[in-house]
Structure formats: structure tokens, C-alpha cells
Enzyme design. Structure first.
Site, short mmCIF file in Angstrom:
data_model
loop_
_atom_site.label_atom_id
_atom_site.label_comp_id
_atom_site.label_asym_id
_atom_site.label_seq_id
_atom_site.Cartn_x
_atom_site.Cartn_y
_atom_site.Cartn_z
N ARG A 96 0.74 -1.15 -0.06
CA ARG A 96 0.12 -0.03 -0.22
C ARG A 96 0.81 1.17 -0.05
O ARG A 96 1.76 1.44 0.92
CB ARG A 96 -0.92 0.04 1.34
CG ARG A 96 -1.70 1.19 1.43
CD ARG A 96 -2.44 0.89 2.75
NE ARG A 96 -3.34 -0.16 2.95
CZ ARG A 96 -3.62 -0.80 3.94
NH1 ARG A 96 -3.47 0.19 5.06
NH2 ARG A 96 -4.21 -1.76 4.33
N HIS A 102 1.92 -2.56 5.58
CA HIS A 102 1.53 -2.65 4.19
C HIS A 102 2.57 -1.89 3.34
O HIS A 102 2.92 -2.27 2.18
CB HIS A 102 -0.05 -1.99 3.94
CG HIS A 102 -0.95 -3.18 4.25
ND1 HIS A 102 -1.38 -4.31 3.64
CD2 HIS A 102 -1.75 -3.17 5.33
CE1 HIS A 102 -2.30 -4.87 4.16
NE2 HIS A 102 -2.50 -4.07 5.41
N ASP A 149 -3.69 -8.47 3.62
CA ASP A 149 -4.95 -8.64 4.10
C ASP A 149 -5.64 -9.59 3.30
O ASP A 149 -5.69 -9.53 1.80
CB ASP A 149 -5.79 -7.24 4.10
CG ASP A 149 -5.38 -6.18 4.79
OD1 ASP A 149 -4.69 -6.50 5.86
OD2 ASP A 149 -5.54 -5.12 4.53
N GLU A 193 -7.51 -7.38 13.86
CA GLU A 193 -8.27 -7.81 12.39
C GLU A 193 -7.86 -9.35 11.91
O GLU A 193 -6.72 -9.34 11.66
CB GLU A 193 -7.57 -6.62 11.55
CG GLU A 193 -7.87 -5.26 11.80
CD GLU A 193 -7.16 -4.25 10.77
OE1 GLU A 193 -7.54 -3.06 10.78
OE2 GLU A 193 -6.30 -4.49 10.16
N HIS A 218 -5.65 -9.66 8.76
CA HIS A 218 -4.43 -8.81 8.76
C HIS A 218 -2.97 -9.82 9.36
O HIS A 218 -3.00 -10.15 10.39
CB HIS A 218 -4.58 -7.88 9.37
CG HIS A 218 -3.46 -6.72 9.61
ND1 HIS A 218 -3.37 -5.30 8.99
CD2 HIS A 218 -1.94 -6.82 10.11
CE1 HIS A 218 -2.13 -4.79 9.44
NE2 HIS A 218 -1.31 -5.67 9.87
#
Length: 226
Positions: free
Chosen positions: A95, A140, A147, A205, A208
Site C-alpha cells: 500500500r 503494508h 490482508d 483484524e 491482517h
């Protein structure tokens, strides 16, 4: 390097689209579909179906890019799961920092709550960083965090994990008491295989995971997903 086509799946994982890859990745990064072609790819931040309600800055194609070391470990995960009748569905990998900055700007716009009911119905968006659902510096962005979830290999349908991807609330905590024994067992299948192959889970999460032996543990990248 010449552009290559990919059968990536954007928004809805069952609808393939043709994508031209730019193929100018930094050294040490790869396109995940070239390593794990059997996985499903639903890159949410390229679509409008994410907690911001818009395509996120830096996502110019519905592609999953990951560190080469992470991709190798994830391929081992995929191979292990294949024998159990599962495939991976990947929602996000590398990301760009500009995307993280986009999340920060979104969180500060109190008037924009169009995705509240779907993604954070009980929370104030301004608290998502404090609660640990979003970070201003993300694994990320180092190319070491992924994810993902499981789907059944025979049907392509998702395995029931008790809450959807990127839902911000207690039900997404790995050890929540708000889901069934079967849903817990499904989360454990994913967690156990990821841990077995060198990934560390995140308690808030269930989707994750971060590669323990990251190749870029302190480097945050900002190249586009394209």
C-alpha cells in the site's frame, strides 16, 4: 519491460478484468498473481467498495504487489491450503504511503460518513486510528503486510469468518466472543497456516498478517499500484 496482461478481479472477485501492468516495480517486489495465480484478487482500495467510499490514492490498477520474500512465504501458504480444499482471496498487499495519507485526510472529514453503516456503524471515524484499525505508518507500505481470507476451491465462495473484511468493530477481533464456534474454527485455519509459514497475526483484524522476517522492516514506499 513490456506491459503484461493480468486477469485480476476488481471489486467483485468473480468478475475478471484485463489489466495492463506497468512492470516497473522496485527491486524486491513482485506481482502476486504471477506467483499465486490460483488466488482470487479483490483489491478493495481500487474500487469504491471500501471504508472511504472512493478509490484510494495510489491505486491505479486492481493489482496485488508484495515483497518477493512475502510472496514466497504466501505461495507456501497457498500450496498448503490447496491440499485442504481452500484458495486465498487477497484484498490488499503493498500500500503506497500516499494511500495511508489519503486515509488520514478521510478520517478528518467528519461530514463524510457515507460508508459508516457498512464499515464502522458503532464507531466515530475520527477514533479509528486510536482504536488501532488504521495506522499512519503501515506494514503494508513496507511490502510486508497482507490482508486476505479463505475461499473454497471448488466453488470460489468465501469461508464464513463471522465478519467481513475491513469491518471496524469488536467482531473483527480474532478472539471475539461475538461469533460462532464454526466461525472461530475458520479463522483458526487461516491463522494457523499463516503462522506456520512465517507470518504474525494482528489481534484486532482477523484478516491482517505481517511477515516476521520483513525484507524492508524500516522502509516505507510510495510507488503507485499499477
Amino acid at each position: 519491460m513490456a506491459a503484461a496482461e493480468s486477469g485480476y478481479k476488481a471489486g467483485v472477485a468473480s468478475q475478471p478484468v484485463k489489466v495492463q501492468k506497468k512492470n516497473s516495480l522496485p527491486k524486491g517486489f513482485v506481482y502476486l498473481d504471477e506467483v499465486i495465480p490460483t488466488a482470487q484478487y479483490e483489491i478493495r482500495y481500487y474500487s469504491e467498495n471500501n471504508f472511504t467510499g472512493s478509490r484510494v490514492d495510489g491505486y491505479k490498477a486492481p493489482l496485488a504487489i508484495f515483497s518477493q520474500a512475502g510472496a514466497k512465504a504466501l505461495k507456501a501458504v497457498s500450496d498448503d491450503l490447496a491440499g485442504k480444499g481452500y484458495i486465498l482471496r487477497i484484498y490488499d498487499a503493498y500500500r503506497p504511503q500516499k494511500a495511508v495519507d489519503d486515509f488520514v485526510a478521510w478520517s478528518q472529514d467528519a461530514a463524510d460518513i457515507k460508508m459508516k453503516q457498512q464499515y464502522y456503524p458503532k464507531l466515530d471515524k475520527r477514533n479509528l486510528f486510536k482504536l488501532g484499525f488504521i495506522a499512519k505508518k503501515s506494514g503494508h507500505t513496507r511490502g510486508g503486510t497482507i490482508d486476505l481470507t479463505l475461499a473454497y476451491a471448488k466453488t470460489g465462495t468465501l469461508v464464513d469468518m463471522g465478519s467481513p473484511y475491513d469491518f471496524f468493530g469488536e467482531i473483527s477481533y480474532y478472539n471475539t466472543s461475538l461469533i460462532s464456534k464454526t466461525q472461530h474454527a475458520n479463522r483458526k485455519i487461516l491463522k494457523d497456516v499463516m503462522v506456520k509459514h512465517g507470518f504474525k497475526p494482528y489481534s484486532k483484524e482477523w484478516w491482517h498478517f505481517t511477515l516476521i522476517k520483513e525484507p524492508f522492516p524500516s522502509q516505507y514506499f510510495n510507488f503507485d499500484v499499477e
